[in-house]
Design a protein around this motif. Sequence first.
Motif, PDB file in Angstrom:
ATOM      1  N   PHE A   1     -10.154  30.254  -9.801  1.00 41.84           N
ATOM      2  CA  PHE A   1      -9.117  31.237 -10.096  1.00 41.84           C
ATOM      3  C   PHE A   1      -7.808  30.889  -9.380  1.00 41.84           C
ATOM      4  CE2 PHE A   1      -6.895  35.226  -9.192  1.00 41.84           C
ATOM      5  CZ  PHE A   1      -6.835  35.818 -10.454  1.00 41.84           C
ATOM      6  N   ILE A   2      -7.912  30.584  -8.074  1.00 45.52           N
ATOM      7  CA  ILE A   2      -6.718  30.273  -7.284  1.00 45.52           C
ATOM      8  C   ILE A   2      -6.102  28.947  -7.719  1.00 45.52           C
ATOM      9  CG2 ILE A   2      -5.874  29.702  -4.970  1.00 45.52           C
ATOM     10  CD1 ILE A   2      -7.929  31.665  -3.859  1.00 45.52           C
ATOM     11  N   ALA A   3      -6.939  27.909  -7.909  1.00 45.09           N
ATOM     12  CA  ALA A   3      -6.439  26.582  -8.264  1.00 45.09           C
ATOM     13  C   ALA A   3      -5.689  26.602  -9.590  1.00 45.09           C
ATOM     14  CB  ALA A   3      -7.592  25.582  -8.332  1.00 45.09           C
ATOM     15  N   SER A   4      -6.235  27.289 -10.592  1.00 41.52           N
ATOM     16  CA  SER A   4      -5.557  27.344 -11.891  1.00 41.52           C
ATOM     17  C   SER A   4      -4.243  28.109 -11.795  1.00 41.52           C
ATOM     18  CB  SER A   4      -6.464  27.991 -12.939  1.00 41.52           C
ATOM     19  OG  SER A   4      -6.754  29.343 -12.614  1.00 41.52           O
ATOM     20  N   ALA A   5      -4.245  29.204 -11.015  1.00 45.94           N
ATOM     21  CA  ALA A   5      -3.023  30.005 -10.868  1.00 45.94           C
ATOM     22  C   ALA A   5      -1.917  29.204 -10.184  1.00 45.94           C
ATOM     23  CB  ALA A   5      -3.334  31.275 -10.068  1.00 45.94           C
ATOM     24  N   VAL A   6      -2.279  28.466  -9.130  1.00 47.60           N
ATOM     25  CA  VAL A   6      -1.278  27.696  -8.383  1.00 47.60           C
ATOM     26  C   VAL A   6      -0.724  26.557  -9.233  1.00 47.60           C
ATOM     27  CG1 VAL A   6      -0.937  26.147  -6.416  1.00 47.60           C
ATOM     28  CG2 VAL A   6      -2.173  28.292  -6.111  1.00 47.60           C
ATOM     29  N   LEU A   7      -1.573  25.848  -9.959  1.00 48.29           N
ATOM     30  CA  LEU A   7      -1.105  24.734 -10.797  1.00 48.29           C
ATOM     31  C   LEU A   7      -0.150  25.216 -11.888  1.00 48.29           C
ATOM     32  CD1 LEU A   7      -4.380  22.632 -11.159  1.00 48.29           C
ATOM     33  CD2 LEU A   7      -2.260  21.908 -10.056  1.00 48.29           C
ATOM     34  N   LEU A   8      -0.437  26.366 -12.474  1.00 55.37           N
ATOM     35  CA  LEU A   8       0.441  26.899 -13.517  1.00 55.37           C
ATOM     36  C   LEU A   8       1.733  27.470 -12.936  1.00 55.37           C
ATOM     37  CD1 LEU A   8      -2.148  28.596 -15.915  1.00 55.37           C
ATOM     38  CD2 LEU A   8      -1.008  26.381 -16.166  1.00 55.37           C
ATOM     39  N   LEU A   9       1.746  27.725 -11.625  1.00 57.38           N
ATOM     40  CA  LEU A   9       2.972  28.149 -10.958  1.00 57.38           C
ATOM     41  C   LEU A   9       3.882  26.970 -10.633  1.00 57.38           C
ATOM     42  CD1 LEU A   9       1.829  30.924  -8.435  1.00 57.38           C
ATOM     43  CD2 LEU A   9       3.498  31.189 -10.262  1.00 57.38           C
ATOM     44  N   VAL A  10       3.285  25.849 -10.219  1.00 57.50           N
ATOM     45  CA  VAL A  10       4.104  24.724  -9.737  1.00 57.50           C
ATOM     46  C   VAL A  10       4.495  23.753 -10.851  1.00 57.50           C
ATOM     47  CG1 VAL A  10       3.072  24.838  -7.444  1.00 57.50           C
ATOM     48  CG2 VAL A  10       2.082  23.292  -9.130  1.00 57.50           C
ATOM     49  N   ALA A  11       3.846  23.835 -12.022  1.00 56.76           N
ATOM     50  CA  ALA A  11       4.142  22.872 -13.091  1.00 56.76           C
ATOM     51  C   ALA A  11       5.543  23.041 -13.708  1.00 56.76           C
ATOM     52  CB  ALA A  11       3.066  22.947 -14.178  1.00 56.76           C
ATOM     53  N   PRO A  12       5.980  24.255 -14.065  1.00 51.80           N
ATOM     54  CA  PRO A  12       7.305  24.391 -14.697  1.00 51.80           C
ATOM     55  C   PRO A  12       8.474  23.867 -13.865  1.00 51.80           C
ATOM     56  CG  PRO A  12       5.997  26.351 -15.119  1.00 51.80           C
ATOM     57  CD  PRO A  12       5.231  25.539 -14.125  1.00 51.80           C
ATOM     58  N   PRO A  13       8.506  24.067 -12.524  1.00 44.24           N
ATOM     59  CA  PRO A  13       9.611  23.490 -11.749  1.00 44.24           C
ATOM     60  C   PRO A  13       9.705  21.966 -11.845  1.00 44.24           C
ATOM     61  CG  PRO A  13       8.534  25.203 -10.462  1.00 44.24           C
ATOM     62  CD  PRO A  13       7.686  24.975 -11.689  1.00 44.24           C
ATOM     63  N   VAL A  14       8.601  21.304 -12.182  1.00 43.12           N
ATOM     64  CA  VAL A  14       8.655  19.853 -12.359  1.00 43.12           C
ATOM     65  C   VAL A  14       9.479  19.506 -13.608  1.00 43.12           C
ATOM     66  CG1 VAL A  14       7.286  17.759 -12.758  1.00 43.12           C
ATOM     67  CG2 VAL A  14       6.460  19.503 -11.175  1.00 43.12           C
ATOM     68  N   TYR A  15       9.350  20.318 -14.654  1.00 46.18           N
ATOM     69  CA  TYR A  15      10.192  20.118 -15.832  1.00 46.18           C
ATOM     70  C   TYR A  15      11.665  20.394 -15.505  1.00 46.18           C
ATOM     71  CZ  TYR A  15       6.185  19.710 -19.007  1.00 46.18           C
ATOM     72  OH  TYR A  15       5.056  19.287 -19.667  1.00 46.18           O
ATOM     73  N   ALA A  16      11.901  21.384 -14.642  1.00 44.46           N
ATOM     74  CA  ALA A  16      13.275  21.646 -14.208  1.00 44.46           C
ATOM     75  C   ALA A  16      13.826  20.444 -13.455  1.00 44.46           C
ATOM     76  CB  ALA A  16      13.308  22.890 -13.316  1.00 44.46           C
ATOM     77  N   LEU A  17      12.971  19.792 -12.680  1.00 44.77           N
ATOM     78  CA  LEU A  17      13.378  18.601 -11.932  1.00 44.77           C
ATOM     79  C   LEU A  17      13.837  17.497 -12.882  1.00 44.77           C
ATOM     80  CD1 LEU A  17      13.571  17.084  -9.237  1.00 44.77           C
ATOM     81  CD2 LEU A  17      11.143  16.550  -9.441  1.00 44.77           C
ATOM     82  N   THR A  18      13.188  17.381 -14.026  1.00 44.38           N
ATOM     83  CA  THR A  18      13.608  16.403 -15.039  1.00 44.38           C
ATOM     84  C   THR A  18      15.049  16.645 -15.460  1.00 44.38           C
ATOM     85  OG1 THR A  18      11.339  16.255 -15.886  1.00 44.38           O
ATOM     86  CG2 THR A  18      13.098  15.426 -17.316  1.00 44.38           C
TER      87      THR A  18
END
Length: 339
Positions: free
Chosen positions: A75-92
């Motif tokens: 539960f925690i791992a999936s929530a954290v990964l879906l939180l940190v993924a979009p800022p990586v696209y912003a970094l692009t």
Amino acid sequence: MVCCDFSLYPYAPSKAAPIILLAAFFFSTIHHIYLNVHYKSWKITGTLPWGGLLFIAGFALREASAFDTHNLNLFIASAVLLLVAPPVYALTNYIVLGRTLYYVPFLSPIHPGRVISTFIGLDAVIGILTGNGGSRVANKDATPADIKAGKAMLRASILLQVISFFLFIVLEYVFHRRCIKTGILAQKTTEEANRNAKKLRRILYLMYISSVIISSRHIFRVVDVWQGYTGYLELHEWPIYVFDGAFMFANTVMLNIWHPMKYLPNDNKVYLSKDGVTERWGPGWVDKRPFLITFVDPFDIGGLFTKRDNEKFWDREDEHPVVGSHQAAGDGKSAADAM
């Protein structure tokens, strides 16, 4: 013993949606890997497959969690990964805008390298706050003090995301206005000049659209954090799949179709002359200040007071060879060649 009816979710989690989005991001990510190899652009757009892998892992764990709803780690791992993924696209977006400013240096509001280093630094802080805050808030066994600290971290990270994106959009807008003012985006009399103007317009529009998509997701997360566990967004599953899923997938597919490296040169020493037509090999825009000074003062505000004379190599463009007519500078391709 944990009761088989116990669930960490306030709803029955979908078992189909994570698989659909996992497959969608998988194919998009594979294509991004191919495009990075094709354009040799890992340093510029390598964040696109990286972000895709985070989404794949996040939705894979979400799928596993849907079948094991009392497993706190999933539960925690999936929530954290879906939180940190979009800022990586912003970094692009930050990196692509920085490369665009390298390409049109005479219209750049600031040193292009500072765009990349400053926003990467902010993104790193956002990622740390989001990861730590998200894990604390998602942990249902956490103490009230831990949950409060986690919410504070998430709110701080979201505030930083808003500030970061606001600065990014302002910077892009200032650059865009300069392009319009100088006529570099206007319709030209030659096919080559029109091609360069079209490429610059395409890059700017891509960044604007991507910024709107990612900002919409950020707003969703702002409301989610402020509502808390009893809010509508936490009690319903569909917002996750719309904002973290569909919106972010639309962003990555858009960049699959209109990849930034179709319109930009791979080498940041290639720049566009003031005529808006000729691409030349320049020395590159180098900040000669000590590293510590560039870190403390990334926008060279001190230079405004000391009246430091930054070298404007584009004013000596006749000294620089035209791309395609001189190979001594390397074998990089021009923006036109990349198409």
